[in-house]
Write a protein that holds these residues in place. Structure first.
Motif, PDB file in Angstrom:
ATOM      1  N   LYS A 170     -21.669 -45.475-126.746  1.00 41.03           N
ATOM      2  CA  LYS A 170     -20.452 -44.965-126.122  1.00 41.03           C
ATOM      3  C   LYS A 170     -19.269 -45.687-126.744  1.00 41.03           C
ATOM      4  O   LYS A 170     -19.282 -46.903-126.917  1.00 41.03           O
ATOM      5  N   GLU A 177     -29.262 -33.288-124.124  1.00 42.44           N
ATOM      6  CA  GLU A 177     -29.147 -32.503-122.888  1.00 42.44           C
ATOM      7  C   GLU A 177     -29.909 -33.161-121.747  1.00 42.44           C
ATOM      8  O   GLU A 177     -29.402 -33.257-120.623  1.00 42.44           O
ATOM      9  N   LEU A 184     -28.053 -36.298-120.551  1.00 45.62           N
ATOM     10  CA  LEU A 184     -26.886 -35.991-119.726  1.00 45.62           C
ATOM     11  C   LEU A 184     -27.299 -35.492-118.340  1.00 45.62           C
ATOM     12  O   LEU A 184     -26.578 -35.731-117.366  1.00 45.62           O
ATOM     13  N   ARG A 204     -28.067 -38.616-116.350  1.00 46.10           N
ATOM     14  CA  ARG A 204     -26.902 -39.475-116.086  1.00 46.10           C
ATOM     15  C   ARG A 204     -25.675 -38.603-115.825  1.00 46.10           C
ATOM     16  O   ARG A 204     -24.842 -38.397-116.716  1.00 46.10           O
ATOM     17  N   LEU A 259     -21.859 -39.237-116.844  1.00 47.97           N
ATOM     18  CA  LEU A 259     -21.410 -39.123-118.235  1.00 47.97           C
ATOM     19  C   LEU A 259     -21.183 -37.679-118.665  1.00 47.97           C
ATOM     20  O   LEU A 259     -20.943 -37.417-119.837  1.00 47.97           O
ATOM     21  N   GLN A 260     -21.245 -36.733-117.733  1.00 47.13           N
ATOM     22  CA  GLN A 260     -21.147 -35.304-118.060  1.00 47.13           C
ATOM     23  C   GLN A 260     -19.804 -34.931-118.684  1.00 47.13           C
ATOM     24  O   GLN A 260     -19.730 -34.037-119.506  1.00 47.13           O
ATOM     25  N   ILE A 315     -19.303 -35.292-126.809  1.00 45.65           N
ATOM     26  CA  ILE A 315     -20.594 -35.603-127.415  1.00 45.65           C
ATOM     27  C   ILE A 315     -20.490 -35.479-128.934  1.00 45.65           C
ATOM     28  O   ILE A 315     -19.859 -34.559-129.444  1.00 45.65           O
TER      29      ILE A 315
END
Length: 174
Positions: free
Chosen positions: A100, A136, A139, A142, A145-146, A150
């Motif tokens: 990240k 996919e 995400l 989690r 973090l949507q 990306i």
């Protein structure tokens, strides 16, 4: 009743066995002929050699991934997951690094080969699809973090451990 023997008079004899020694049997090591035929031995050695090579490659791969994560840390990336693997049956495979940086999630495929060109060709379209599926699934697991952007990167490592970081190496195909 017989008196108990004293320590000085005790003799170590086993009365139930004869005092003659049985002839020693030859072990497999003493035999001159091999246990396996020549052909089977060479096949066995090749299998063992392949297993050792696979083990070395496995540990080398993990070493390279840690090295890349370390280098990217100094570029400002924060490691979220290393070797992310989801359950069987999802077709996701394994994602080497999930990083990240700011509001961007970066899914990284690390390849080490003799040259950068060979490493680049090692990232096949099939492995790209698996990386997208893995993203996919990650995400979905989690949800916080949507709302991040990306990106799919590739990090190529040559035999001298020089790295080439390719930003946005491929995109998700609909």
């Amino acid at each position: 009743m017989a008196p108990l023997p004293t320590k000085s008079s005790t003799k170590r004899e086993i009365p139930f066995f004869s005092k003659e020694k049985a002839p020693a049997q030859k072990s497999c090591r003493d035999q001159k002929e091999p246990r396996l035929p020549e052909r089977s031995q060479s096949r066995f050695l090749r299998q063992k050699e392949r297993a050792n090579t696979a083990r070395k490659n496995f540990f080398m791969g993990h070493k390279v991934e840690r090295y890349v994560a370390f280098v990217l840390f100094f570029k400002g990336y924060r490691l979220l997951s290393h070797n992310f693997k989801y359950y069987r049956g999802t077709g996701t495979g394994e994602t080497d690094l999930i990083l990240k940086k700011g509001k961007t999630l970066v899914f990284v495929e690390v390849k080490k080969r003799e040259s950068f060109e060979k490493a680049a060709f090692a990232i096949s379209p099939f492995s790209q699809k698996r990386l997208v599926k893995s993203a996919e699934v990650f995400l979905q697991s989690r949800p916080e973090l949507q709302n991040h952007d990306i990106r799919f990167d590739a990090v190529l490592v040559n035999r001298f451990f020089f790295i080439r970081h390719i930003l946005n190496a491929f995109e998700k195909k609909e």
